[in-house]
Design a protein around this motif. Structure first.
Motif, PDB file in Angstrom:
ATOM      1  N   GLU A  26       0.542 -13.410 -11.064  1.00 27.22           N
ATOM      2  CA  GLU A  26       0.362 -12.036 -11.515  1.00 27.22           C
ATOM      3  C   GLU A  26       0.325 -11.023 -10.369  1.00 27.22           C
ATOM      4  N   LEU A  27       0.597  -9.775 -10.754  1.00 28.29           N
ATOM      5  CA  LEU A  27       0.352  -8.626  -9.890  1.00 28.29           C
ATOM      6  C   LEU A  27      -0.942  -7.961 -10.335  1.00 28.29           C
ATOM      7  N   TYR A  28      -1.711  -7.449  -9.376  1.00 26.39           N
ATOM      8  CA  TYR A  28      -2.934  -6.703  -9.673  1.00 26.39           C
ATOM      9  C   TYR A  28      -2.901  -5.393  -8.892  1.00 26.39           C
ATOM     10  N   HIS A  29      -3.637  -4.406  -9.394  1.00 25.70           N
ATOM     11  CA  HIS A  29      -3.626  -3.091  -8.767  1.00 25.70           C
ATOM     12  C   HIS A  29      -5.043  -2.579  -8.531  1.00 25.70           C
ATOM     13  N   CYS A  30      -5.174  -1.780  -7.499  1.00 27.81           N
ATOM     14  CA  CYS A  30      -6.429  -1.076  -7.229  1.00 27.81           C
ATOM     15  C   CYS A  30      -6.065   0.303  -6.689  1.00 27.81           C
ATOM     16  N   VAL A  31      -6.615   1.336  -7.309  1.00 34.61           N
ATOM     17  CA  VAL A  31      -6.318   2.716  -6.898  1.00 34.61           C
ATOM     18  C   VAL A  31      -7.587   3.330  -6.326  1.00 34.61           C
ATOM     19  N   LEU A  32      -7.491   3.798  -5.084  1.00 40.04           N
ATOM     20  CA  LEU A  32      -8.610   4.442  -4.409  1.00 40.04           C
ATOM     21  C   LEU A  32      -8.411   5.943  -4.427  1.00 40.04           C
ATOM     22  N   GLU A  33      -9.488   6.656  -4.696  1.00 42.81           N
ATOM     23  CA  GLU A  33      -9.441   8.127  -4.700  1.00 42.81           C
ATOM     24  C   GLU A  33     -10.135   8.643  -3.453  1.00 42.81           C
ATOM     25  N   SER A  34      -9.525   9.631  -2.847  1.00 44.74           N
ATOM     26  CA  SER A  34     -10.074  10.225  -1.631  1.00 44.74           C
ATOM     27  C   SER A  34     -10.067  11.732  -1.818  1.00 44.74           C
ATOM     28  N   LYS A  35     -11.203  12.302  -2.247  1.00 46.87           N
ATOM     29  CA  LYS A  35     -11.250  13.726  -2.583  1.00 46.87           C
ATOM     30  C   LYS A  35     -11.093  14.617  -1.366  1.00 46.87           C
ATOM     31  N   SER A  36     -11.573  14.162  -0.241  1.00 44.63           N
ATOM     32  CA  SER A  36     -11.339  14.870   1.015  1.00 44.63           C
ATOM     33  C   SER A  36     -11.368  13.841   2.134  1.00 44.63           C
ATOM     34  N   PHE A  37     -10.821  14.245   3.274  1.00 46.51           N
ATOM     35  CA  PHE A  37     -10.721  13.296   4.377  1.00 46.51           C
ATOM     36  C   PHE A  37     -12.100  12.913   4.907  1.00 46.51           C
ATOM     37  N   LEU A  38     -13.095  13.767   4.683  1.00 44.15           N
ATOM     38  CA  LEU A  38     -14.433  13.515   5.204  1.00 44.15           C
ATOM     39  C   LEU A  38     -15.302  12.728   4.222  1.00 44.15           C
ATOM     40  N   GLU A  39     -14.923  12.722   2.948  1.00 42.78           N
ATOM     41  CA  GLU A  39     -15.720  12.007   1.950  1.00 42.78           C
ATOM     42  C   GLU A  39     -15.269  10.558   1.846  1.00 42.78           C
ATOM     43  N   LYS A  40     -16.188   9.712   1.410  1.00 45.44           N
ATOM     44  CA  LYS A  40     -15.845   8.301   1.272  1.00 45.44           C
ATOM     45  C   LYS A  40     -14.911   8.099   0.084  1.00 45.44           C
ATOM     46  N   MET A  41     -14.093   7.072   0.165  1.00 43.69           N
ATOM     47  CA  MET A  41     -13.197   6.726  -0.931  1.00 43.69           C
ATOM     48  C   MET A  41     -13.958   5.982  -2.024  1.00 43.69           C
ATOM     49  N   THR A  42     -13.444   6.074  -3.242  1.00 48.82           N
ATOM     50  CA  THR A  42     -14.025   5.361  -4.372  1.00 48.82           C
ATOM     51  C   THR A  42     -12.906   4.667  -5.146  1.00 48.82           C
TER      52      THR A  42
ATOM     53  N   ILE B 132       0.853  -1.184   0.000  1.00 49.86           N
ATOM     54  CA  ILE B 132       0.000   0.000   0.000  1.00 49.86           C
ATOM     55  C   ILE B 132       0.889   1.234   0.000  1.00 49.86           C
ATOM     56  N   CYS B 133       0.582   2.174  -0.875  1.00 46.71           N
ATOM     57  CA  CYS B 133       1.405   3.374  -0.967  1.00 46.71           C
ATOM     58  C   CYS B 133       0.558   4.579  -1.322  1.00 46.71           C
ATOM     59  N   CYS B 134       1.133   5.761  -1.163  1.00 46.13           N
ATOM     60  CA  CYS B 134       0.484   7.013  -1.530  1.00 46.13           C
ATOM     61  C   CYS B 134       0.897   7.380  -2.950  1.00 46.13           C
ATOM     62  N   LEU B 135      -0.090   7.684  -3.784  1.00 48.75           N
ATOM     63  CA  LEU B 135       0.177   8.089  -5.157  1.00 48.75           C
ATOM     64  C   LEU B 135      -0.187   9.559  -5.335  1.00 48.75           C
ATOM     65  N   GLU B 136       0.290  10.143  -6.415  1.00 49.71           N
ATOM     66  CA  GLU B 136      -0.006  11.547  -6.704  1.00 49.71           C
ATOM     67  C   GLU B 136      -1.512  11.783  -6.794  1.00 49.71           C
ATOM     68  N   GLY B 137      -1.942  12.982  -6.398  1.00 49.72           N
ATOM     69  CA  GLY B 137      -3.340  13.364  -6.559  1.00 49.72           C
ATOM     70  C   GLY B 137      -4.261  12.784  -5.512  1.00 49.72           C
ATOM     71  N   ALA B 138      -3.799  12.667  -4.281  1.00 50.64           N
ATOM     72  CA  ALA B 138      -4.615  12.165  -3.171  1.00 50.64           C
ATOM     73  C   ALA B 138      -5.211  10.794  -3.484  1.00 50.64           C
ATOM     74  N   ARG B 139      -4.342   9.937  -3.975  1.00 53.11           N
ATOM     75  CA  ARG B 139      -4.774   8.574  -4.294  1.00 53.11           C
ATOM     76  C   ARG B 139      -4.005   7.574  -3.438  1.00 53.11           C
ATOM     77  N   ILE B 140      -4.694   6.510  -3.091  1.00 54.66           N
ATOM     78  CA  ILE B 140      -4.072   5.412  -2.347  1.00 54.66           C
ATOM     79  C   ILE B 140      -4.004   4.216  -3.280  1.00 54.66           C
ATOM     80  N   GLY B 141      -2.818   3.656  -3.429  1.00 55.31           N
ATOM     81  CA  GLY B 141      -2.624   2.525  -4.325  1.00 55.31           C
ATOM     82  C   GLY B 141      -2.391   1.236  -3.561  1.00 55.31           C
ATOM     83  N   ILE B 142      -3.041   0.173  -4.013  1.00 58.10           N
ATOM     84  CA  ILE B 142      -2.826  -1.150  -3.432  1.00 58.10           C
ATOM     85  C   ILE B 142      -2.373  -2.087  -4.543  1.00 58.10           C
ATOM     86  N   GLN B 143      -1.229  -2.717  -4.334  1.00 65.66           N
ATOM     87  CA  GLN B 143      -0.728  -3.712  -5.274  1.00 65.66           C
ATOM     88  C   GLN B 143      -0.838  -5.093  -4.630  1.00 65.66           C
TER      89      GLN B 143
END
Length: 323
Positions: free
Chosen positions: A137-153, A115-126
């Motif tokens: 295989e490797l797989y990826h999922c990138v979560l976006e968090s527009k603000s700390f109070l909003e839910k991630m997508t 799990i790492c921090c990506l540019e643009g307030a994104r959280i990456g999971i490999q």
């Protein structure tokens, strides 16, 4: 003779229908692969470069065990990505500002997840997958968090399209992001495990296996063994997509050794309703084979089934060799 001809014509029609159905399945698989291959490959290559860059620039890697992976840590990661995004927005500089340490690049290792921090307030999971101790295989999922109070997508991912990541997002991500991340990892590893089990039996025993069919997530598997004067049909169903052992299992032995005289008698009995089915007697259920498939991996169970098959068939059909 009229009765026998009728039965034979029905068999021919069934074989023709099965051949057409098998061809449709093959064309569907080829089309699915062709439609998804190029776009998936581009997304994978781009995300893989991002994750490699994040790991190359890390100032620290933290390995987490058990209770260390919790909602509090995930909240810390979310806070870190927003602080870093705000810092860059205020400074207008993408380089790290001297004297500030809250934005150090930390990656987290949780089992087979990175799990790492990506540019643009994104959280990456490999996700790393494996089979029999060997990496897959490797797989990826990138979560976006527009603000700390909003839910991630889920912003983007390389999870195969037939695995229900969007359903998991709707059910889990807003209420329990940690559980969502873990669940996606379980889906991926179970899929790879089922797929590799099928690949291995094809590789080891392909000359004994015919008419093998499976669903895209490999949670429905069917194949046929044509040997020992019998046709063995094996049908496997898995309770859910995170299961690696089947729960609904059917292994049937269909005798195909009947002489023409026996076949004629069976066909006539079938028409008279005397308990026979089609041009074959009612199949015998191989309980020992079903038990093996319920408790062992598919390659292990297959070896167990074949080893004990001659003796089991001899007990069930004692007159088969005299036909």
């Amino acid at each position: 003779m009229g009765e026998v001809n009728f039965i034979q014509e029905e068999d021919v029609r069934l074989e023709t229908t099965w051949a057409r159905f098998s061809n449709v399945l093959k064309r569907h698989g080829e089309l699915t692969e062709r439609l998804s291959r190029d776009s998936d490959k581009m997304i994978f290559e781009r995300l893989q470069k991002e994750f490699e860059a994040a790991r190359a620039s890390q100032t620290q890697e933290i390995c987490l065990d058990g209770e260390q992976w919790n909602d509090g840590l995930l909240a810390t990661i979310r806070e870190r990505v927003h602080m870093e995004a705000e810092r860059k927005a205020m400074s207008g500089d993408t380089n790290m500002m001297p004297g500030l340490h809250f934005h150090e690049n930390i990656t987290y290792k949780v089992g087979t997840k990175m799990i790492c921090c990506l540019e643009g307030a994104r959280i990456g999971i490999q996700y790393e997958t494996s089979f029999a101790g060997e990496p897959c295989e490797l797989y990826h999922c990138v979560l976006e968090s527009k603000s700390f109070l909003e839910k991630m997508t889920v912003l983007e991912h390389t999870v195969p399209f037939f695995l229900p990541i969007r359903e998991a997002e709707n059910d889990l991500l807003s209420s329990n992001a940690m559980k969502f991340i873990d669940h996606v990892g379980e889906l991926l590893q179970a899929y790879v495990d089922r797929r590799e089990q099928v690949r291995l039996i094809k590789e080891l025993y392909g000359n004994q296996i015919g008419e093998l069919y499976h669903s895209l997530p490999y949670h429905m598997i069917e194949f046929v063994l044509e040997d020992f004067d019998c046709k063995i049909t094996i049908s496997l169903r898995y309770a859910d997509l995170i299961s690696v052992l089947p729960t609904r299992i059917s292994v049937l032995a269909w005798p195909v050794y009947l002489s023409k005289k026996s076949l004629t008698s069976t066909a006539i009995m079938s028409r008279k309703g005397n308990g026979a089915l089609g041009t074959h007697p009612i199949p015998a259920r191989l309980s020992y084979a079903e038990d093996a498939l319920r408790t062992m991996s598919l390659p292990e169970a297959y070896a167990e089934i074949v080893l004990n098959l001659p003796q089991s068939l001899q007990q069930i059909f004692p007159n088969r060799n005299s036909a």
